[in-house]
Design an enzyme around this catalytic site. Sequence first.
Site, PDB file in Angstrom:
ATOM      1  N   HIS A 170       0.846  -1.185   0.000  1.00 59.00           N
ATOM      2  CA  HIS A 170       0.000   0.000   0.000  1.00 59.00           C
ATOM      3  C   HIS A 170       0.881   1.233   0.000  1.00 59.00           C
ATOM      4  O   HIS A 170       1.932   1.264   0.635  1.00 59.00           O
ATOM      5  CB  HIS A 170      -0.886   0.016   1.248  1.00 59.00           C
ATOM      6  CG  HIS A 170      -1.401   1.387   1.609  1.00 59.00           C
ATOM      7  ND1 HIS A 170      -0.815   2.171   2.588  1.00 59.00           N
ATOM      8  CD2 HIS A 170      -2.433   2.124   1.121  1.00 59.00           C
ATOM      9  CE1 HIS A 170      -1.471   3.315   2.686  1.00 59.00           C
ATOM     10  NE2 HIS A 170      -2.456   3.319   1.805  1.00 59.00           N
ATOM     11  N   ASN A 172       0.407   5.807  -0.186  1.00 54.69           N
ATOM     12  CA  ASN A 172      -0.468   6.964  -0.286  1.00 54.69           C
ATOM     13  C   ASN A 172       0.386   8.207  -0.059  1.00 54.69           C
ATOM     14  O   ASN A 172       1.148   8.268   0.905  1.00 54.69           O
ATOM     15  CB  ASN A 172      -1.579   6.891   0.773  1.00 54.69           C
ATOM     16  CG  ASN A 172      -2.439   8.139   0.809  1.00 54.69           C
ATOM     17  OD1 ASN A 172      -2.033   9.174   1.327  1.00 54.69           O
ATOM     18  ND2 ASN A 172      -3.645   8.035   0.282  1.00 54.69           N
ATOM     19  N   GLY A 324     -17.017  11.171  -1.017  1.00 55.26           N
ATOM     20  CA  GLY A 324     -16.127  10.776  -2.102  1.00 55.26           C
ATOM     21  C   GLY A 324     -16.676   9.622  -2.920  1.00 55.26           C
ATOM     22  O   GLY A 324     -17.697   9.013  -2.578  1.00 55.26           O
ATOM     23  N   ILE A 326     -17.261   6.169  -3.934  1.00 49.83           N
ATOM     24  CA  ILE A 326     -17.210   4.947  -3.136  1.00 49.83           C
ATOM     25  C   ILE A 326     -16.302   3.890  -3.759  1.00 49.83           C
ATOM     26  O   ILE A 326     -15.524   3.223  -3.062  1.00 49.83           O
ATOM     27  CB  ILE A 326     -18.635   4.371  -2.943  1.00 49.83           C
ATOM     28  CG1 ILE A 326     -19.496   5.376  -2.163  1.00 49.83           C
ATOM     29  CG2 ILE A 326     -18.573   3.043  -2.207  1.00 49.83           C
ATOM     30  CD1 ILE A 326     -18.972   5.732  -0.798  1.00 49.83           C
ATOM     31  N   GLU A 327     -16.376   3.711  -5.084  1.00 50.69           N
ATOM     32  CA  GLU A 327     -15.548   2.697  -5.728  1.00 50.69           C
ATOM     33  C   GLU A 327     -14.061   2.986  -5.537  1.00 50.69           C
ATOM     34  O   GLU A 327     -13.257   2.072  -5.400  1.00 50.69           O
ATOM     35  CB  GLU A 327     -15.884   2.616  -7.222  1.00 50.69           C
ATOM     36  CG  GLU A 327     -17.249   2.046  -7.523  1.00 50.69           C
ATOM     37  CD  GLU A 327     -17.442   0.642  -6.970  1.00 50.69           C
ATOM     38  OE1 GLU A 327     -16.489  -0.156  -7.052  1.00 50.69           O
ATOM     39  OE2 GLU A 327     -18.531   0.353  -6.446  1.00 50.69           O
ATOM     40  N   SER A 328     -13.701   4.269  -5.531  1.00 56.89           N
ATOM     41  CA  SER A 328     -12.304   4.633  -5.310  1.00 56.89           C
ATOM     42  C   SER A 328     -11.906   4.432  -3.852  1.00 56.89           C
ATOM     43  O   SER A 328     -10.820   3.932  -3.554  1.00 56.89           O
ATOM     44  CB  SER A 328     -12.061   6.085  -5.722  1.00 56.89           C
ATOM     45  OG  SER A 328     -12.310   6.261  -7.098  1.00 56.89           O
TER      46      SER A 328
END
Length: 365
Positions: A170, A172, A324, A326-328
Amino acid sequence: MALQASSRSLQQRRAFSSAQTSKRVSVTKVRATAIEAENYVKQAPQTLVRPGIDTEDSMRARFEKVIRNAQDSICNAISEIDGKPFHQDAWTRPGGGGGISRVLQDGNVWEKAGVNVSVVYGTMPPEAYRAATGNAERLKNTGDGGRVPFFAAGISSVMHPRNPHCPTMHFNYRYFETEEWNGIPGQWWFGGGTDITPSYVVPEDMKHFHGTYKAVCDRHDPAYYEKFRTWCDEYFLIKHRGERRGLGGIFFDDLNDRNPEDILKFSTDAVNNVVEAYCPIVKKHMNDPFTAQEKEWQQIRRGRYVEFNLVYDRGTTFGLKTGGRIESILMSMPQTASWLYDHQPKAGSPEAELLDACRNPRVWV
């Protein structure tokens, strides 16, 4: 009496049916509103920052360029290993900004890999502001009045390989600004990090991963690695389990203690070393043989991943509170995971070693 009871029953059924219909209509309206909040576009705009306002030399525009270039280079590297391309969805947001979501699903090496970029601005409720930052001092005596003007840009990724001997990874990296609100001056800060979540402990792999990020940190501040490594172990603690999600990496947030130019350079160096830190480990293990028991253990560890992301992750909370995509937001979830009742790995087993490393963080370099 029977007729009256039957009549009441019919009325009740009609009332229930009407309520259910109303509920369905209400849900449909909510879904329609959510869909309307995202304008899908065939091609991503050249820039997602405010045209004519955020100039090319602004931190907003420069950070967007960093993360969009990183999205391209990282997706290209992952696709080259997997042999399958990413699917892209680009969208704009009426309130301001938009994003580019890229997902590789059912690949040859990765069951699911996503790399998302978002650039959003507008106003957010105070609780979203609190979710966005871990600095409680910044939020004392602010109340809940009004909405907070903000700008947020970031790149986020999670990659779940098929082979249990290949680790999940991960990363970010983000830049955040707020304008004056309730007496609090405008703020800016950077955050982010890269961390690794294997199902099995391979010390050489962890030395490579951590060594790559120690070198990145040392190029910018010799104190960074120890500080951000410890921060990573603390942040990714699943408190109700008393264990970390994985075997760490680096993590930082609310970073604004020096010239923003210096932090931008560090963030750029860190995101540009994702491929170097991670891909050699995947190439090394992607064809390793594995047993059904090892696959089951991977599924159990993925369950821990889900628990952390849904219960503790500030990025998930912020995305949900600001409405925001949701899928992202939930792109980080694995396709499959397991929760076995009271599962305890056998003492002395490789699975027990991984659990011990998650409970008692190790220093790898």
